[in-house]
Design a protein around this motif. Structure first.
Motif, PDB file in Angstrom:
ATOM      1  N   PRO A 129     -12.807  19.329  31.820  1.00 43.97           N
ATOM      2  CA  PRO A 129     -11.983  18.608  32.800  1.00 43.97           C
ATOM      3  C   PRO A 129     -12.395  18.924  34.237  1.00 43.97           C
ATOM      4  CG  PRO A 129     -10.779  20.486  31.957  1.00 43.97           C
ATOM      5  CD  PRO A 129     -12.066  20.443  31.204  1.00 43.97           C
ATOM      6  N   SER A 130     -13.365  18.189  34.740  1.00 40.74           N
ATOM      7  CA  SER A 130     -13.928  18.469  36.054  1.00 40.74           C
ATOM      8  C   SER A 130     -14.518  17.194  36.642  1.00 40.74           C
ATOM      9  CB  SER A 130     -15.011  19.542  35.938  1.00 40.74           C
ATOM     10  OG  SER A 130     -15.770  19.649  37.117  1.00 40.74           O
ATOM     11  N   ALA A 131     -14.698  17.191  37.959  1.00 36.57           N
ATOM     12  CA  ALA A 131     -15.326  16.047  38.615  1.00 36.57           C
ATOM     13  C   ALA A 131     -16.818  15.982  38.314  1.00 36.57           C
ATOM     14  CB  ALA A 131     -15.106  16.132  40.123  1.00 36.57           C
ATOM     15  N   VAL A 185      -6.780  12.066  37.352  1.00 32.02           N
ATOM     16  CA  VAL A 185      -5.398  11.597  37.445  1.00 32.02           C
ATOM     17  C   VAL A 185      -4.879  11.935  38.838  1.00 32.02           C
ATOM     18  CG1 VAL A 185      -3.072  11.739  36.489  1.00 32.02           C
ATOM     19  CG2 VAL A 185      -5.064  11.999  34.983  1.00 32.02           C
ATOM     20  N   ALA A 186      -4.482  10.917  39.589  1.00 31.96           N
ATOM     21  CA  ALA A 186      -3.967  11.116  40.945  1.00 31.96           C
ATOM     22  C   ALA A 186      -2.500  10.695  40.983  1.00 31.96           C
ATOM     23  CB  ALA A 186      -4.774  10.307  41.950  1.00 31.96           C
ATOM     24  N   VAL A 187      -1.621  11.680  41.172  1.00 36.81           N
ATOM     25  CA  VAL A 187      -0.181  11.429  41.251  1.00 36.81           C
ATOM     26  C   VAL A 187       0.248  11.448  42.716  1.00 36.81           C
ATOM     27  CG1 VAL A 187       2.116  12.247  40.603  1.00 36.81           C
ATOM     28  CG2 VAL A 187       0.194  12.524  39.013  1.00 36.81           C
ATOM     29  N   THR A 188       1.008  10.464  43.127  1.00 34.36           N
ATOM     30  CA  THR A 188       1.602  10.437  44.476  1.00 34.36           C
ATOM     31  C   THR A 188       3.049   9.987  44.358  1.00 34.36           C
ATOM     32  OG1 THR A 188       0.779   8.183  44.823  1.00 34.36           O
ATOM     33  CG2 THR A 188      -0.568   9.988  45.691  1.00 34.36           C
ATOM     34  N   ALA A 189       3.769  10.114  45.467  1.00 34.06           N
ATOM     35  CA  ALA A 189       5.172   9.688  45.554  1.00 34.06           C
ATOM     36  C   ALA A 189       6.086  10.481  44.622  1.00 34.06           C
ATOM     37  CB  ALA A 189       5.316   8.188  45.272  1.00 34.06           C
ATOM     38  N   ALA A 190       5.665  11.698  44.240  1.00 31.54           N
ATOM     39  CA  ALA A 190       6.548  12.591  43.491  1.00 31.54           C
ATOM     40  C   ALA A 190       7.280  13.496  44.496  1.00 31.54           C
ATOM     41  CB  ALA A 190       5.743  13.438  42.509  1.00 31.54           C
ATOM     42  N   PHE A 191       8.159  14.377  44.012  1.00 28.97           N
ATOM     43  CA  PHE A 191       8.855  15.300  44.898  1.00 28.97           C
ATOM     44  C   PHE A 191       7.854  16.301  45.483  1.00 28.97           C
ATOM     45  CE2 PHE A 191      12.916  14.821  42.132  1.00 28.97           C
ATOM     46  CZ  PHE A 191      13.156  13.584  42.699  1.00 28.97           C
ATOM     47  N   ASP A 192       8.070  16.710  46.723  1.00 31.23           N
ATOM     48  CA  ASP A 192       7.205  17.690  47.371  1.00 31.23           C
ATOM     49  C   ASP A 192       7.319  19.056  46.690  1.00 31.23           C
ATOM     50  OD1 ASP A 192       6.919  15.579  49.058  1.00 31.23           O
ATOM     51  OD2 ASP A 192       7.752  16.554  50.837  1.00 31.23           O
ATOM     52  N   ALA A 238       1.920  14.933  46.252  1.00 38.46           N
ATOM     53  CA  ALA A 238       0.700  14.498  45.559  1.00 38.46           C
ATOM     54  C   ALA A 238       0.146  15.621  44.681  1.00 38.46           C
ATOM     55  CB  ALA A 238      -0.360  14.058  46.563  1.00 38.46           C
ATOM     56  N   LEU A 239      -0.491  15.226  43.586  1.00 38.63           N
ATOM     57  CA  LEU A 239      -1.168  16.166  42.690  1.00 38.63           C
ATOM     58  C   LEU A 239      -2.326  15.435  42.026  1.00 38.63           C
ATOM     59  CD1 LEU A 239      -1.323  18.874  41.065  1.00 38.63           C
ATOM     60  CD2 LEU A 239       0.176  17.781  39.371  1.00 38.63           C
ATOM     61  N   THR A 240      -3.526  16.027  42.108  1.00 34.74           N
ATOM     62  CA  THR A 240      -4.703  15.451  41.462  1.00 34.74           C
ATOM     63  C   THR A 240      -5.275  16.459  40.476  1.00 34.74           C
ATOM     64  OG1 THR A 240      -5.250  14.073  43.378  1.00 34.74           O
ATOM     65  CG2 THR A 240      -7.023  14.519  41.811  1.00 34.74           C
ATOM     66  N   PHE A 241      -5.598  15.979  39.276  1.00 31.59           N
ATOM     67  CA  PHE A 241      -6.201  16.869  38.276  1.00 31.59           C
ATOM     68  C   PHE A 241      -7.129  16.058  37.382  1.00 31.59           C
ATOM     69  CE2 PHE A 241      -2.176  15.351  36.568  1.00 31.59           C
ATOM     70  CZ  PHE A 241      -2.456  15.016  35.248  1.00 31.59           C
ATOM     71  N   PHE A 242      -7.883  16.778  36.538  1.00 24.40           N
ATOM     72  CA  PHE A 242      -8.847  16.132  35.656  1.00 24.40           C
ATOM     73  C   PHE A 242      -8.485  16.397  34.197  1.00 24.40           C
ATOM     74  CE2 PHE A 242     -11.042  16.573  39.649  1.00 24.40           C
ATOM     75  CZ  PHE A 242     -11.732  15.375  39.775  1.00 24.40           C
ATOM     76  N   VAL A 243      -8.880  15.461  33.326  1.00 21.72           N
ATOM     77  CA  VAL A 243      -8.644  15.577  31.887  1.00 21.72           C
ATOM     78  C   VAL A 243      -9.983  15.516  31.171  1.00 21.72           C
ATOM     79  CG1 VAL A 243      -7.513  14.585  29.864  1.00 21.72           C
ATOM     80  CG2 VAL A 243      -6.395  14.466  32.106  1.00 21.72           C
ATOM     81  N   GLY A 244     -10.212  16.467  30.276  1.00 19.49           N
ATOM     82  CA  GLY A 244     -11.434  16.484  29.481  1.00 19.49           C
ATOM     83  C   GLY A 244     -11.129  16.290  28.012  1.00 19.49           C
TER      84      GLY A 244
END
Length: 209
Positions: A77-79, A114-121, A175-181
């Motif tokens: 799980p990496s760029a 996976v880029a998550v936005t508009a969630a709670f800070d 915001a939270l960004t992560f990768f899935v492998g």
């Protein structure tokens, strides 16, 4: 100040005070001592978040199937992941199954982003998985398993329900960004090479507070 002016001002103030009372949802009423008084509570639910998923990419591979042996290829799980092949011993041997990545492929391997936005800070988000669909093209498939994230080492094997999920914390903007492998495996269906083409599959992901 004239008496009639004072009376007019007092009347206006009383009206303003009553308007403020009604505007806040509070109504003054006489009660008898010992009688119950309702105390109300409110909660506004905002469970909508924005999620953008960029496909994971194993890149260009060569693959040989075998009925008594299997080969795997793992996409961390990496760029910019380094693919991890685990193959057999070669064609016309007992372990001829193989998945071999092309080291000069113009399509670079990358974990699914996976880029998550508009969630709670600054709030934890829990990520779990369910229901894997094998990578398929026509009648041939690669088995999909070992779903991982860059958030923590939790692994979903596509069989056993996840008892706990990976956890990530949003930043100050929500915001939270992560990768899935993932790992793919030859399916042992035939003693033949895989046909050329794009093989696609997926896993269902759930994100929650």
């Amino acid at each position: 100040m004239k008496i009639n002016s004072f009376t007019k001002l007092a009347g206006i103030s009383a009206i303003a005070m009553m308007a403020a009372v009604y505007a806040t949802g509070v109504v003054a009423a006489p009660i008898q001592i010992g009688d119950p008084v309702d105390v109300n509570f409110n909660a506004d639910v905002e469970n909508t978040i924005d999620v953008v998923v960029t496909d994971g990419e194993f890149g260009v591979i060569g693959a040989m199937n075998h009925t008594t042996s299997t080969a795997t290829l793992t996409l961390p799980p990496s760029a910019a992941p380094v693919l991890v092949p685990d193959g057999g011993t070669g064609f016309l041997t007992a372990g001829q199954a193989a998945i071999v990545p092309d080291p000069t492929s113009a399509t670079a391997p990358t974990g699914a982003q996976v880029a998550v936005t508009a969630a709670f800070d600054t709030t934890d988000l829990y990520v779990t998985f369910d229901t894997c669909t094998n990578l398929a093209n026509g009648g041939q498939t690669f088995l999909l398993s070992a779903i991982t994230t860059s958030l923590d080492p939790t692994v979903y094997d596509c069989v056993t329900p996840m008892a706990t999920g990976a956890v990530g914390t949003t930043d100050g903007t929500g915001a939270l960004t992560f990768f899935v492998g993932a790992t793919i495996t030859t399916d042992s269906a035939t003693d033949a090479a895989y046909a050329d083409g794009t093989y696609t599959g997926d896993v269902q992901m759930y994100i929650s507070y």
